[in-house]
Design a protein around this motif. Structure first.
Motif, PDB file in Angstrom:
ATOM      1  N   ILE A  77       0.841  -1.206   0.000  1.00  0.00           N
ATOM      2  CA  ILE A  77       0.000   0.000   0.000  1.00  0.00           C
ATOM      3  C   ILE A  77       0.870   1.249   0.000  1.00  0.00           C
ATOM      4  O   ILE A  77       0.629   2.192  -0.754  1.00  0.00           O
ATOM      5  CB  ILE A  77      -0.951  -0.008   1.215  1.00  0.00           C
ATOM      6  CG1 ILE A  77      -1.969  -1.136   1.080  1.00  0.00           C
ATOM      7  CG2 ILE A  77      -1.652   1.322   1.378  1.00  0.00           C
ATOM      8  CD1 ILE A  77      -2.830  -1.331   2.287  1.00  0.00           C
ATOM      9  N   LEU A  78       1.919   1.257   0.816  1.00  0.00           N
ATOM     10  CA  LEU A  78       2.774   2.440   0.903  1.00  0.00           C
ATOM     11  C   LEU A  78       3.558   2.697  -0.379  1.00  0.00           C
ATOM     12  O   LEU A  78       3.825   3.841  -0.727  1.00  0.00           O
ATOM     13  CB  LEU A  78       3.725   2.302   2.090  1.00  0.00           C
ATOM     14  CG  LEU A  78       3.058   2.380   3.457  1.00  0.00           C
ATOM     15  CD1 LEU A  78       4.038   1.985   4.542  1.00  0.00           C
ATOM     16  CD2 LEU A  78       2.502   3.757   3.713  1.00  0.00           C
ATOM     17  N   ARG A  79       3.910   1.642  -1.099  1.00  0.00           N
ATOM     18  CA  ARG A  79       4.667   1.818  -2.346  1.00  0.00           C
ATOM     19  C   ARG A  79       3.847   2.499  -3.432  1.00  0.00           C
ATOM     20  O   ARG A  79       4.418   3.024  -4.392  1.00  0.00           O
ATOM     21  CB  ARG A  79       5.160   0.471  -2.859  1.00  0.00           C
ATOM     22  CG  ARG A  79       6.388  -0.013  -2.152  1.00  0.00           C
ATOM     23  CD  ARG A  79       6.937  -1.233  -2.864  1.00  0.00           C
ATOM     24  NE  ARG A  79       8.016  -1.828  -2.109  1.00  0.00           N
ATOM     25  CZ  ARG A  79       9.274  -1.406  -2.154  1.00  0.00           C
ATOM     26  NH1 ARG A  79       9.591  -0.399  -2.910  1.00  0.00           N
ATOM     27  NH2 ARG A  79      10.208  -1.994  -1.440  1.00  0.00           N
ATOM     28  N   GLN A  80       2.531   2.515  -3.312  1.00  0.00           N
ATOM     29  CA  GLN A  80       1.704   3.151  -4.334  1.00  0.00           C
ATOM     30  C   GLN A  80       1.858   4.668  -4.328  1.00  0.00           C
ATOM     31  O   GLN A  80       1.661   5.311  -5.349  1.00  0.00           O
ATOM     32  CB  GLN A  80       0.246   2.773  -4.144  1.00  0.00           C
ATOM     33  CG  GLN A  80      -0.018   1.321  -4.430  1.00  0.00           C
ATOM     34  CD  GLN A  80      -1.481   0.970  -4.233  1.00  0.00           C
ATOM     35  OE1 GLN A  80      -2.305   1.839  -3.943  1.00  0.00           O
ATOM     36  NE2 GLN A  80      -1.811  -0.298  -4.380  1.00  0.00           N
ATOM     37  N   PHE A  81       2.194   5.252  -3.175  1.00  0.00           N
ATOM     38  CA  PHE A  81       2.323   6.707  -3.152  1.00  0.00           C
ATOM     39  C   PHE A  81       3.609   7.210  -2.516  1.00  0.00           C
ATOM     40  O   PHE A  81       3.846   8.411  -2.499  1.00  0.00           O
ATOM     41  CB  PHE A  81       1.100   7.366  -2.494  1.00  0.00           C
ATOM     42  CG  PHE A  81       0.837   6.925  -1.097  1.00  0.00           C
ATOM     43  CD1 PHE A  81       1.277   7.663  -0.033  1.00  0.00           C
ATOM     44  CD2 PHE A  81       0.122   5.768  -0.853  1.00  0.00           C
ATOM     45  CE1 PHE A  81       1.028   7.264   1.249  1.00  0.00           C
ATOM     46  CE2 PHE A  81      -0.143   5.366   0.430  1.00  0.00           C
ATOM     47  CZ  PHE A  81       0.320   6.118   1.486  1.00  0.00           C
ATOM     48  N   ILE A  82       4.468   6.337  -2.019  1.00  0.00           N
ATOM     49  CA  ILE A  82       5.810   6.732  -1.592  1.00  0.00           C
ATOM     50  C   ILE A  82       6.782   5.874  -2.381  1.00  0.00           C
ATOM     51  O   ILE A  82       6.904   4.681  -2.146  1.00  0.00           O
ATOM     52  CB  ILE A  82       6.019   6.527  -0.077  1.00  0.00           C
ATOM     53  CG1 ILE A  82       5.080   7.422   0.709  1.00  0.00           C
ATOM     54  CG2 ILE A  82       7.467   6.836   0.284  1.00  0.00           C
ATOM     55  CD1 ILE A  82       5.192   7.259   2.195  1.00  0.00           C
ATOM     56  N   ALA A 100      -5.692   3.503  -1.830  1.00  0.00           N
ATOM     57  CA  ALA A 100      -5.152   2.385  -1.060  1.00  0.00           C
ATOM     58  C   ALA A 100      -5.313   2.601   0.438  1.00  0.00           C
ATOM     59  O   ALA A 100      -5.473   1.650   1.186  1.00  0.00           O
ATOM     60  CB  ALA A 100      -3.684   2.178  -1.394  1.00  0.00           C
ATOM     61  N   LEU A 101      -5.296   3.852   0.890  1.00  0.00           N
ATOM     62  CA  LEU A 101      -5.457   4.095   2.320  1.00  0.00           C
ATOM     63  C   LEU A 101      -6.909   4.072   2.756  1.00  0.00           C
ATOM     64  O   LEU A 101      -7.204   3.751   3.892  1.00  0.00           O
ATOM     65  CB  LEU A 101      -4.833   5.436   2.699  1.00  0.00           C
ATOM     66  CG  LEU A 101      -3.325   5.432   2.822  1.00  0.00           C
ATOM     67  CD1 LEU A 101      -2.852   6.789   3.292  1.00  0.00           C
ATOM     68  CD2 LEU A 101      -2.846   4.370   3.763  1.00  0.00           C
TER      69      LEU A 101
END
Length: 140
Positions: A77-82, A100-101
């Motif tokens: 999930i974090l890799r989608q926007f960081i 995703a969040l």
């Protein structure tokens, strides 16, 4: 007083500090999952990788902790926007959080639709009381 909780990884110490009677198991779980997240992003977690990726670590800490409460630590999930280059979201999507969040349930399949969103719950119990009257009391 303050309570210091730490996790050792190689020659690094990740430390959490609390001033309240906090859930220590939650803090330890957060620190262990944060270590795993950093390893997933940087393959090795050591002093050099922290120095080289300080900006990304700062962004990850910002996204994984909100007002002292742990948030999503799922790397997919974090890799989608960081990303490795930093947070480069489009201007029109800055006003709303990433999808995703808002649907951050990694075990639930996408596309599940229901006709009604309802919850049913039952509540049962008894109330006992004593009533004492001196003069005219109305009947129950």
């Amino acid at each position: 007083g303050e309570a210091f909780v730490y996790v050792q990884h190689n020659n690094l110490y990740l430390c959490g500090v609390t001033c309240k009677n906090s859930n220590i198991a939650l803090i330890l779980t957060y620190l262990y999952q944060l270590t795993a997240l950093f390893q997933d992003y940087f393959t090795t977690l050591n002093e050099e990788s922290i120095r080289d990726n300080f900006v990304i670590i700062y962004e990850l800490l910002d996204e994984t902790m909100d007002h002292g409460l742990p948030q999503s630590l799922d790397s997919t999930i974090l890799r989608q926007f960081i990303t490795q280059e930093g947070n480069r979201m489009a201007d029109d999507s800055k006003s709303k959080p990433p999808v995703a969040l808002t649907n951050a349930v990694s075990w639930r399949a996408e596309g599940i639709k229901h006709k009604k969103n309802e919850i049913f719950f039952g509540c049962g119990g008894e109330i006992e009381f004593t009533r004492r009257c001196q003069w005219d009391c109305p009947p129950l």
